[in-house]
Write a protein that holds these residues in place. Structure first.
Motif, PDB file in Angstrom:
ATOM      1  N   TYR A 399       0.820  -1.210   0.000  1.00  0.00           N
ATOM      2  CA  TYR A 399       0.000   0.000   0.000  1.00  0.00           C
ATOM      3  C   TYR A 399       0.857   1.266   0.000  1.00  0.00           C
ATOM      4  O   TYR A 399       0.493   2.281  -0.602  1.00  0.00           O
ATOM      5  N   VAL A 400       1.993   1.237   0.675  1.00  0.00           N
ATOM      6  CA  VAL A 400       2.899   2.396   0.692  1.00  0.00           C
ATOM      7  C   VAL A 400       3.460   2.627  -0.708  1.00  0.00           C
ATOM      8  O   VAL A 400       3.512   3.765  -1.201  1.00  0.00           O
ATOM      9  N   VAL A 401       3.880   1.550  -1.364  1.00  0.00           N
ATOM     10  CA  VAL A 401       4.387   1.656  -2.736  1.00  0.00           C
ATOM     11  C   VAL A 401       3.320   2.255  -3.648  1.00  0.00           C
ATOM     12  O   VAL A 401       3.594   3.154  -4.464  1.00  0.00           O
ATOM     13  N   SER A 402       2.088   1.787  -3.505  1.00  0.00           N
ATOM     14  CA  SER A 402       0.995   2.278  -4.336  1.00  0.00           C
ATOM     15  C   SER A 402       0.756   3.765  -4.123  1.00  0.00           C
ATOM     16  O   SER A 402       0.612   4.530  -5.086  1.00  0.00           O
ATOM     17  N   ALA A 403       0.700   4.186  -2.865  1.00  0.00           N
ATOM     18  CA  ALA A 403       0.442   5.593  -2.567  1.00  0.00           C
ATOM     19  C   ALA A 403       1.527   6.493  -3.165  1.00  0.00           C
ATOM     20  O   ALA A 403       1.225   7.553  -3.740  1.00  0.00           O
ATOM     21  N   LEU A 404       2.772   6.090  -3.065  1.00  0.00           N
ATOM     22  CA  LEU A 404       3.876   6.894  -3.621  1.00  0.00           C
ATOM     23  C   LEU A 404       3.763   7.010  -5.144  1.00  0.00           C
ATOM     24  O   LEU A 404       3.997   8.086  -5.715  1.00  0.00           O
ATOM     25  N   LEU A 405       3.394   5.926  -5.801  1.00  0.00           N
ATOM     26  CA  LEU A 405       3.264   5.963  -7.265  1.00  0.00           C
ATOM     27  C   LEU A 405       2.086   6.846  -7.694  1.00  0.00           C
ATOM     28  O   LEU A 405       2.177   7.574  -8.692  1.00  0.00           O
ATOM     29  N   PHE A 406       0.991   6.816  -6.950  1.00  0.00           N
ATOM     30  CA  PHE A 406      -0.149   7.668  -7.289  1.00  0.00           C
ATOM     31  C   PHE A 406       0.174   9.148  -7.057  1.00  0.00           C
ATOM     32  O   PHE A 406      -0.269  10.013  -7.817  1.00  0.00           O
ATOM     33  N   VAL A 407       0.917   9.455  -6.021  1.00  0.00           N
ATOM     34  CA  VAL A 407       1.337  10.850  -5.796  1.00  0.00           C
ATOM     35  C   VAL A 407       2.214  11.321  -6.949  1.00  0.00           C
ATOM     36  O   VAL A 407       2.068  12.449  -7.444  1.00  0.00           O
ATOM     37  N   ALA A 408       3.122  10.466  -7.404  1.00  0.00           N
ATOM     38  CA  ALA A 408       3.959  10.823  -8.549  1.00  0.00           C
ATOM     39  C   ALA A 408       3.124  11.013  -9.804  1.00  0.00           C
ATOM     40  O   ALA A 408       3.369  11.932 -10.600  1.00  0.00           O
ATOM     41  N   ALA A 409       2.114  10.173 -10.007  1.00  0.00           N
ATOM     42  CA  ALA A 409       1.237  10.303 -11.169  1.00  0.00           C
ATOM     43  C   ALA A 409       0.439  11.607 -11.114  1.00  0.00           C
ATOM     44  O   ALA A 409       0.200  12.252 -12.148  1.00  0.00           O
ATOM     45  N   ALA A 410       0.019  12.007  -9.914  1.00  0.00           N
ATOM     46  CA  ALA A 410      -0.754  13.244  -9.767  1.00  0.00           C
ATOM     47  C   ALA A 410       0.038  14.459 -10.220  1.00  0.00           C
ATOM     48  O   ALA A 410      -0.535  15.453 -10.699  1.00  0.00           O
ATOM     49  N   ALA A 411       1.360  14.385 -10.100  1.00  0.00           N
ATOM     50  CA  ALA A 411       2.204  15.517 -10.470  1.00  0.00           C
ATOM     51  C   ALA A 411       2.327  15.699 -11.990  1.00  0.00           C
ATOM     52  O   ALA A 411       2.679  16.795 -12.451  1.00  0.00           O
ATOM     53  N   VAL A 412       2.033  14.649 -12.766  1.00  0.00           N
ATOM     54  CA  VAL A 412       2.236  14.725 -14.231  1.00  0.00           C
ATOM     55  C   VAL A 412       0.968  14.502 -15.031  1.00  0.00           C
ATOM     56  O   VAL A 412       0.998  14.619 -16.253  1.00  0.00           O
ATOM     57  N   ILE A 413      -0.154  14.191 -14.367  1.00  0.00           N
ATOM     58  CA  ILE A 413      -1.351  13.797 -15.092  1.00  0.00           C
ATOM     59  C   ILE A 413      -1.904  14.923 -15.962  1.00  0.00           C
ATOM     60  O   ILE A 413      -2.460  14.684 -17.048  1.00  0.00           O
ATOM     61  N   LYS A 414      -1.773  16.171 -15.554  1.00  0.00           N
ATOM     62  CA  LYS A 414      -2.389  17.292 -16.277  1.00  0.00           C
ATOM     63  C   LYS A 414      -1.892  17.375 -17.715  1.00  0.00           C
ATOM     64  O   LYS A 414      -2.665  17.606 -18.634  1.00  0.00           O
ATOM     65  N   ARG A 415      -0.608  17.163 -17.935  1.00  0.00           N
ATOM     66  CA  ARG A 415      -0.066  17.293 -19.295  1.00  0.00           C
ATOM     67  C   ARG A 415      -0.444  16.115 -20.191  1.00  0.00           C
ATOM     68  O   ARG A 415      -0.361  16.219 -21.417  1.00  0.00           O
ATOM     69  N   ASP A 416      -0.849  14.999 -19.582  1.00  0.00           N
ATOM     70  CA  ASP A 416      -1.240  13.818 -20.384  1.00  0.00           C
ATOM     71  C   ASP A 416      -2.751  13.733 -20.592  1.00  0.00           C
ATOM     72  O   ASP A 416      -3.219  12.852 -21.306  1.00  0.00           O
ATOM     73  N   TRP A 417      -3.510  14.591 -19.967  1.00  0.00           N
ATOM     74  CA  TRP A 417      -4.990  14.522 -19.970  1.00  0.00           C
ATOM     75  C   TRP A 417      -5.557  14.892 -21.322  1.00  0.00           C
ATOM     76  O   TRP A 417      -5.133  15.861 -21.955  1.00  0.00           O
ATOM     77  N   VAL A 418      -6.533  14.111 -21.786  1.00  0.00           N
ATOM     78  CA  VAL A 418      -7.231  14.390 -23.050  1.00  0.00           C
ATOM     79  C   VAL A 418      -8.679  14.689 -22.725  1.00  0.00           C
ATOM     80  O   VAL A 418      -9.397  13.831 -22.209  1.00  0.00           O
ATOM     81  N   ASP A 419      -9.155  15.913 -23.016  1.00  0.00           N
ATOM     82  CA  ASP A 419     -10.553  16.287 -22.741  1.00  0.00           C
ATOM     83  C   ASP A 419     -11.509  15.734 -23.761  1.00  0.00           C
ATOM     84  O   ASP A 419     -11.123  15.436 -24.884  1.00  0.00           O
TER      85      ASP A 419
END
Length: 419
Positions: A399-419
């Motif tokens: 669960y700790v590994v998962s949380a860290l990866l999701f926090v990292a994803a949150a930092a870059v998701i905006k530039r990959d988002w397709v509306d």
């Protein structure tokens, strides 16, 4: 192929969502029923925990993951409703055949057949929901669809345990499998194929070539997929082995643990899935990263709750302590699935979902149930019947590994988002 009415009109889309939820309920009922029947199967067929872990994870995950992407590629080009109808009939049929197995390898192959069918059951559904519901409601709609996970898991535990106690474990497989076969033609009659991209204001389009390469170049996809996989190692593993844990460490009988764990799974799971979807829609408007920060926070809260729950000796205390992390463990579904849908254009959503499911299930489902079973076997010489308790403790770090990866994803998701 037949087209549905405009998906935003009337109440038809809610009828479609209800059928999709029902199909997903059978998906997880057939997938998770093995956990509550594991003790009886182990005794009858003379199996080890490692063998049970392989049947609960790898046997299912092999073809489920391998076929998911090509089936989703087809779903982006052909009728998603026909694909789901066939998938429902196949996985239900193989579930019924599990009741005829006479040994490890026969049951292993039948579970592989369940995985073959379920490979076509989820990614097309994600795509259908995205074409029936507008963006502002999509995380909640996907979360509602994900009710099939706790409801199906709870019914698998409940029906599996009660039928096995009344008749035997073989009858449990046959009865629930045949019920799914009967649902398949009803599903096909009700659920129509919507126009792709209609709720996004885009015209129908053929699936774009190079879609897979586009998705795999996005770092947010890998962070999301690996984050979900890490949580699923623990989520799938604990869900599969809790019935055996309640039997060995808490001395609960088959009917008692079916009612106990079924209630935890149903109430905790439904609240967690809906809460995650509600928070995702509410906070996602403020920033795309919240779709991933919500599950990160949920997993960090789930870890200590599971730790204390596994150590509880009082059944009322254990019920409350297991109820909370069971909900937190499923809060990721609505927000994360919605985020994956927005990493690609509308015409490629089935493929994107299948790629996500490929990584998540190959690692999470394929490794999770086997990991806890293998660790339990390894610790048995030292801890005896309590080995499974310590095996569960050892897996909570995922669960700790998962949380860290999701926090990292949150930092870059905006530039990959397709509306």
């Amino acid at each position: 192929m037949a087209q549905a009415q405009e998906p935003g009109q009337g109440r038809y889309r809610y009828a479609v969502l209800a059928l999709l939820i029902l199909a997903y309920t059978f998906n997880f009922l057939d997938r998770q029923i093995l956990g509550i029947l594991a003790g009886a199967i182990k005794k009858d067929l003379g199996l080890t925990d490692s063998q049970l872990g392989l049947m609960g994870g790898l046997a299912f995950a092999l073809f489920y993951t391998a076929l998911g992407i090509p089936i989703a590629w087809l779903a982006d080009r052909w009728s998603r409703t026909w694909i789901m109808t066939g998938a429902l009939a196949i996985w239900s049929g193989f579930t019924a055949l599990c009741g005829l197995a006479g040994g490890f390898w026969q049951l292993f192959l039948c579970r592989m057949g369940v995985g073959v069918g379920e490979a076509g059951g989820v990614a097309p559904a994600y795509s259908l929901i995205s074409d029936y519901f507008p963006k502002a409601q999509r995380a909640r709609a996907l979360a509602a669809y994900s009710f099939g996970i706790p409801v199906g898991s709870a019914l698998g535990i409940l029906f599996g345990g009660l039928i096995a106690a009344s008749i035997n474990w073989r009858a449990a497989f046959v009865i629930v499998g045949l019920a799914g076969v009967l649902l398949a033609p009803i599903f096909r009659l009700v659920v129509k194929e919507p126009v792709r991209g209609a709720m996004d204001g885009t015209p129908p389009a053929a699936a774009a070539s190079g879609g897979l390469a586009l998705l795999l170049r996005k770092p947010s996809f890998w962070l999301i997929a690996l984050g979900a996989s890490a949580s699923s190692v623990c989520g799938y593993g604990v869900a599969f082995w809790l019935p055996s844990f309640f039997e060995r460490s808490l001395g609960m009988g088959l009917v008692e643990r079916s009612l106990f764990l079924g209630s935890i799974t149903l109430f905790g799971g439904v609240l967690g899935v809906w809460g995650g979807g509600w928070l995702g829609d509410r906070l996602g408007g403020r920033g795309k990263g919240f779709y991933l920060l919500v599950p990160a926070g949920a997993f960090l809260l789930a870890l200590p709750c599971f730790f204390f729950a596994v150590g509880a000796t009082s059944l009322p205390v254990a019920f409350v302590l297991f109820l909370i992390p069971t909900g937190l463990n499923l809060a990721w579904l609505g927000p994360v699935i919605n985020a994956v849908q927005h990493l690609v254009p509308a015409a490629m959503r089935s493929t994107a979902s299948a790629c996500f499911l490929f990584v998540n299930n190959l690692i999470g489902l394929g490794l999770g149930t086997y990991y806890f079973g293998a660790v339990s076997d390894a610790l048995t010489p030292r801890f005896g019947a309590e080995a499974l308790r310590y095996a569960i403790y050892s897996g909570l770090g995922f669960y700790v590994v998962s949380a860290l990866l999701f926090v990292a994803a949150a930092a870059v998701i905006k530039r990959d988002w397709v509306d």
